[in-house]
Design a protein around this motif. Structure first.
Motif, PDB file in Angstrom:
ATOM      1  N   GLY A 122       0.827  -1.211   0.000  1.00 58.98           N
ATOM      2  CA  GLY A 122       0.000   0.000   0.000  1.00 58.98           C
ATOM      3  C   GLY A 122       0.858   1.257   0.000  1.00 58.98           C
ATOM      4  N   LEU A 123       1.930   1.211   0.780  1.00 56.65           N
ATOM      5  CA  LEU A 123       2.857   2.353   0.826  1.00 56.65           C
ATOM      6  C   LEU A 123       3.499   2.588  -0.544  1.00 56.65           C
ATOM      7  N   ALA A 124       3.976   1.526  -1.163  1.00 56.51           N
ATOM      8  CA  ALA A 124       4.640   1.677  -2.470  1.00 56.51           C
ATOM      9  C   ALA A 124       3.656   2.177  -3.523  1.00 56.51           C
ATOM     10  N   ASP A 125       2.444   1.666  -3.494  1.00 62.35           N
ATOM     11  CA  ASP A 125       1.445   2.077  -4.470  1.00 62.35           C
ATOM     12  C   ASP A 125       1.146   3.571  -4.322  1.00 62.35           C
ATOM     13  N   TYR A 126       1.037   4.015  -3.079  1.00 61.64           N
ATOM     14  CA  TYR A 126       0.764   5.432  -2.853  1.00 61.64           C
ATOM     15  C   TYR A 126       1.962   6.297  -3.271  1.00 61.64           C
ATOM     16  N   ALA A 127       3.167   5.840  -2.974  1.00 60.48           N
ATOM     17  CA  ALA A 127       4.353   6.615  -3.378  1.00 60.48           C
ATOM     18  C   ALA A 127       4.407   6.764  -4.895  1.00 60.48           C
ATOM     19  N   MET A 128       4.079   5.702  -5.622  1.00 59.63           N
ATOM     20  CA  MET A 128       4.042   5.792  -7.089  1.00 59.63           C
ATOM     21  C   MET A 128       2.964   6.776  -7.544  1.00 59.63           C
ATOM     22  N   TYR A 129       1.819   6.732  -6.904  1.00 59.58           N
ATOM     23  CA  TYR A 129       0.728   7.653  -7.258  1.00 59.58           C
ATOM     24  C   TYR A 129       1.200   9.110  -7.122  1.00 59.58           C
ATOM     25  N   VAL A 130       1.868   9.396  -6.000  1.00 56.36           N
ATOM     26  CA  VAL A 130       2.390  10.752  -5.788  1.00 56.36           C
ATOM     27  C   VAL A 130       3.473  11.066  -6.824  1.00 56.36           C
ATOM     28  N   GLY A 131       4.341  10.076  -7.092  1.00 55.45           N
ATOM     29  CA  GLY A 131       5.402  10.290  -8.077  1.00 55.45           C
ATOM     30  C   GLY A 131       4.843  10.596  -9.460  1.00 55.45           C
ATOM     31  N   VAL A 132       3.803   9.874  -9.857  1.00 57.94           N
ATOM     32  CA  VAL A 132       3.189  10.107 -11.172  1.00 57.94           C
ATOM     33  C   VAL A 132       2.588  11.509 -11.229  1.00 57.94           C
ATOM     34  N   LEU A 133       1.806  11.876 -10.218  1.00 57.25           N
ATOM     35  CA  LEU A 133       1.155  13.193 -10.247  1.00 57.25           C
ATOM     36  C   LEU A 133       2.181  14.325 -10.141  1.00 57.25           C
ATOM     37  N   SER A 134       3.286  14.082  -9.445  1.00 59.25           N
ATOM     38  CA  SER A 134       4.335  15.118  -9.370  1.00 59.25           C
ATOM     39  C   SER A 134       4.933  15.386 -10.746  1.00 59.25           C
ATOM     40  N   ALA A 135       4.803  14.409 -11.645  1.00 60.74           N
ATOM     41  CA  ALA A 135       5.379  14.543 -12.986  1.00 60.74           C
ATOM     42  C   ALA A 135       4.370  15.001 -14.037  1.00 60.74           C
ATOM     43  N   ILE A 136       3.091  14.651 -13.857  1.00 58.65           N
ATOM     44  CA  ILE A 136       2.109  14.958 -14.906  1.00 58.65           C
ATOM     45  C   ILE A 136       1.043  15.945 -14.439  1.00 58.65           C
ATOM     46  N   GLY A 137       1.036  16.297 -13.163  1.00 68.18           N
ATOM     47  CA  GLY A 137       0.018  17.211 -12.651  1.00 68.18           C
ATOM     48  C   GLY A 137      -1.252  16.469 -12.267  1.00 68.18           C
ATOM     49  N   ARG A 138      -2.294  17.256 -11.975  1.00 66.22           N
ATOM     50  CA  ARG A 138      -3.535  16.669 -11.453  1.00 66.22           C
ATOM     51  C   ARG A 138      -4.291  15.911 -12.530  1.00 66.22           C
ATOM     52  N   VAL A 139      -4.237  14.610 -12.462  1.00 70.48           N
ATOM     53  CA  VAL A 139      -4.956  13.737 -13.397  1.00 70.48           C
ATOM     54  C   VAL A 139      -5.730  12.761 -12.542  1.00 70.48           C
ATOM     55  N   GLU A 140      -7.057  12.824 -12.619  1.00 70.72           N
ATOM     56  CA  GLU A 140      -7.841  12.067 -11.638  1.00 70.72           C
ATOM     57  C   GLU A 140      -7.863  10.576 -11.917  1.00 70.72           C
TER      58      GLU A 140
END
Lengths: 143, 143, 143, 143
Positions: free
Chosen positions: B59-77
């Motif tokens: 769960g931690l890794a999945d959330y870290a990836m989610y944050v990493g993706v949005l930090s790179a592409i911006g707010r994408v729901e």
């Protein structure tokens, strides 16, 4: 026939894996190298919209593999996951999730299997996720 | 600099990913394509003996990836995980777990990155787990 | 029924994948979403001792997935592998290797399947390797 | 410093892995737990258009991991790949391919590492593929 009894499995869960009970997961069927585990439909496992969350599906798959491994090798307390790889295929219906695990290779040191996850009542729409996983078996088990 | 603000990220978590808040995870640092997320040391994440459970680490890794993706592409729901592969390397110390995520490739349709998990205060003992993950980015996002 | 003809498949191989012909691989059976591909027993694929090399098995699995994808979506020239994950389970006998591919999910953008590799004549000893793979399908294909 | 000498490594290649020499691969640098391996630009590794084929990249990554493992544990003849997972990220330029391997965890029974592949002369465009891999180390090695 499973190489671990339901009683022994339950005892391991209670003492080793309290999160299994907390998630409400139950073993529906178990024979040697195969099992079906069920994750009930509960608010705490959901994302908004009623979809089961990724971590809930990963926890379900990990537990199904654990049961699958023990069904093949018997009661081994220290078997641990070394790899789990999950592919998410469809958004699941808002329903309980069934995990069907099958061991592909059970060796002396490593056990490898796959798990198909599907939404209960919608199995014919195809799996919602597919998992492969490797467990490491401690070298000093009696066998 | 991150392409999503802390405020926007927090709003997405609150509305889309309630399990993130329930697990007590926090974003420690975030810049474009990189972040560090922290999972606190809590009884509910533990196995007997004080080791953090596999599902809590996933769960931690999945959330870290989610944050990493949005930090790179911006707010994408609607960015969703398509694959997550985790290798467990060491039993973690009974401590908070830090997840260091780095995006390796951010394309129009797929984003791919890796996450190293380590026990807080024991980072020099090496990672407790390593994760690679792919996110699918919806085709109609504005950019 | 396969959505690509043997003739069209052969033409793609000849123009796009010359290494397939060089390795001597042949499609034994093909229907929609399933196929069997065969790698002949040749010195150039072997490690000392007669075991088929890892790269030869990876090339075989990759080609079987390619055939499996096209059998499900028809002639698409630009379908490309995005992930291939192989688990080696047993040292194969010195024999031809059979690759049985089954597509698990074929979506508009991604196709995902699995391949079991086994030694010809020793299929009942269990698979020598198991592969999962994801192909990316170009967005502009006509369908 | 590498725990295997160039001479010992070369001898293993010649006797165990003839496909390495056939592909023309060379070890550019090697220290304990790290190495760089190079695949030359040759017609036989290419797809039409000049792109390096998937199997050639998988063979390169597998060999780089083999060198990385031996650089960390010394001369062990029976170390074998148990898993190799490759993510293809970009079509490579028509150039030699460099494989940079780093071991992440070297235990008594399993060694785990990652490999970044990039096109020589175009390293700043980012990796063309990323690989994680696990090797199994035979239990009776002397150490």
């Amino acid at each position: 026939m499973s190489r671990i009894s339901n009683t022994d499995l339950q005892e391991l869960i209670d003492t080793q894996l309290p999160w299994v009970r907390a998630m409400g997961m139950t073993v529906e069927t178990m024979e040697e190298g195969r099992c079906r585990v069920r994750l009930p439909h509960r608010d705490e496992h959901l994302r908004p919209g009623g979809t089961v969350s990724g971590p809930a599906m990963m926890g379900l798959a990990d537990y199904a593999m654990y049961v699958g491994v023990l069904s093949a090798i018997g009661r081994v307390e220290l078997a641990v996951t070394t790899n789990l790889s999950i592919n998410f295929l469809r958004r699941p219906q808002p329903a309980a999730i069934l995990a069907d695990c099958r061991m592909i290779k059970v060796g002396r040191r490593l056990a490898y299997g796959e798990v198909f996850l599907s939404a209960e009542g919608a199995e014919d729409e195809g799996p919602v996720a597919h998992v492969t996983s490797t467990y490491s078996i401690p070298p000093d088990r009696a066998d």
